[in-house]
Design an enzyme around this catalytic site. Sequence first.
Site, PDB file in Angstrom:
ATOM      1  N   ASN A 223       0.847  -1.201   0.000  1.00 36.87           N
ATOM      2  CA  ASN A 223       0.000   0.000   0.000  1.00 36.87           C
ATOM      3  C   ASN A 223       0.877   1.245   0.000  1.00 36.87           C
ATOM      4  OD1 ASN A 223       0.565   0.846   2.835  1.00 36.87           O
ATOM      5  ND2 ASN A 223      -0.342  -1.169   3.247  1.00 36.87           N
ATOM      6  N   LYS A 354     -11.221  -3.334  19.188  1.00 36.81           N
ATOM      7  CA  LYS A 354      -9.811  -3.732  19.336  1.00 36.81           C
ATOM      8  C   LYS A 354      -9.288  -3.401  20.742  1.00 36.81           C
ATOM      9  CE  LYS A 354      -8.978  -3.619  14.380  1.00 36.81           C
ATOM     10  NZ  LYS A 354      -7.962  -3.791  13.354  1.00 36.81           N
TER      11      LYS A 354
END
Length: 420
Positions: A223, A354
């Site tokens: 990316n 998370k």
Amino acid sequence: MPAEPQDAETTKPQRVVLGVAGGIAAYKAAELCRALIQRGFAVQVVMTAAAEEFIRPLTFAALTGRKVITGLFSSSSSEDTLSSAVEHIGVAQENDLLVVAPATADLLARFAHGLADDFLSTMYLAFTGPVVLAPAMNTNMWLHAATQANLEVLRARRHRIVEPEDGFLACGMVGPGRLADPEVIADAVAAELNRRRDLEGEVVLITAGPTQEPLDPVRFLSNRSSGKMGYALAAAAAERGARVILVSGPVQLPAPRNVKVVPVRTANEMRTEVFENLDSATIVIKAAAVADFHLANVPHQKIKKTAARLSLELDPTPDILAELGRNKRDFLLIGFAAETENLEGEAKRKLETKNCDMIVGNLVGGDDVGFESDQNEVALALRTGEFLKLPRASKRELADEILDHALNLRQGLSSKAHGR
Ligand code: PMT
């Protein structure tokens, strides 16, 4: 003689550039110079041409025992002229803080707009450390929309503004504009430099950059992450006294000073190194852009162009942040969220799912912030329930801001107690 504030890495006294601009209050800069020396700082004075109309360089030379810098090309011989042509870079690199007092309306405007037409303004552009500005001017000049707009720009760069006092001014007016007490300015300088060591004793584990997931021996999935955000966080944390371990995907950046860099390539390698280095960590920051999918069985030979279409079946990579959240001990856990829409909703959702203390959300997809850029625009979702949008700033400035909020969370303070 008072004890000298030491630079922890070099055991030399901390070095301050005192910039003096041309205003009636320039004579008070001599008092400030003395107050800084009394606090043990090594002071280098830089005067603008206008300042020399109000006070002689000799006064500062006598106080500091050093040559006062007055111009970009102040030397007489040609060799000296050559070295003085780059002197502003040397001064910018050697010093720990820049304070300007008095900072006139003209000086604020030149700093805000990045003009570089004398030594002080040129050195300012080359300087990467903390900046303290103590303005002084006529009340109407201080209140003028142009001056206030320039101050906003400078505040957004996280420069500390020591506000002028209300009082009787040399021009005969009464109101705001009088230079703050030199002792107050010297205290602000000391506080700004001390603040920079507020992570001593912390061990900060940071991930940065992209991961590369091989498809065959010559191709990979990756990316746009450049690593700049994570490296800025590592540099800021190290400067503020933390021991820093930077687990980095492949990037083209030099290692920040005093940072242990652990290079990795894939999400799996990053996971291994994060957990290997987790034991002593007190703050964990996951700025890396980890690939979400990889090819589980990478062929040993290059994929041949035999068919018109190629389909690859990808498997999920380990979600390192989620695993850290599930195994959370007493470290602060800070994740990032790169989103192209619904920043607040996604940042808050990732904070919960998370099990993080903070999610730094940034909108990505444009060219001027997020991936690759030197600037970023982020919002913080905090475990206190707050969602704070920070003004656009350089990644280095935002790194300090993020660390400030991490320390506030550690101390159980809400961001409102964050006094800058
Ligand atoms: O590197 P730069 O060019 O400076 O750009 C900075 C940045 C845009 C990469 C950075 O600011 C950023 O947003 N990093 C996180 C990018 C990302 O992966 O976001 P995400 O929303 O997909 O992931 C959320 C969090 O989970 C992140 O902390 C990420 O590190 C973590 N994660 C994601 C996937 C995975 N398999 N494991 C993880 O730990």
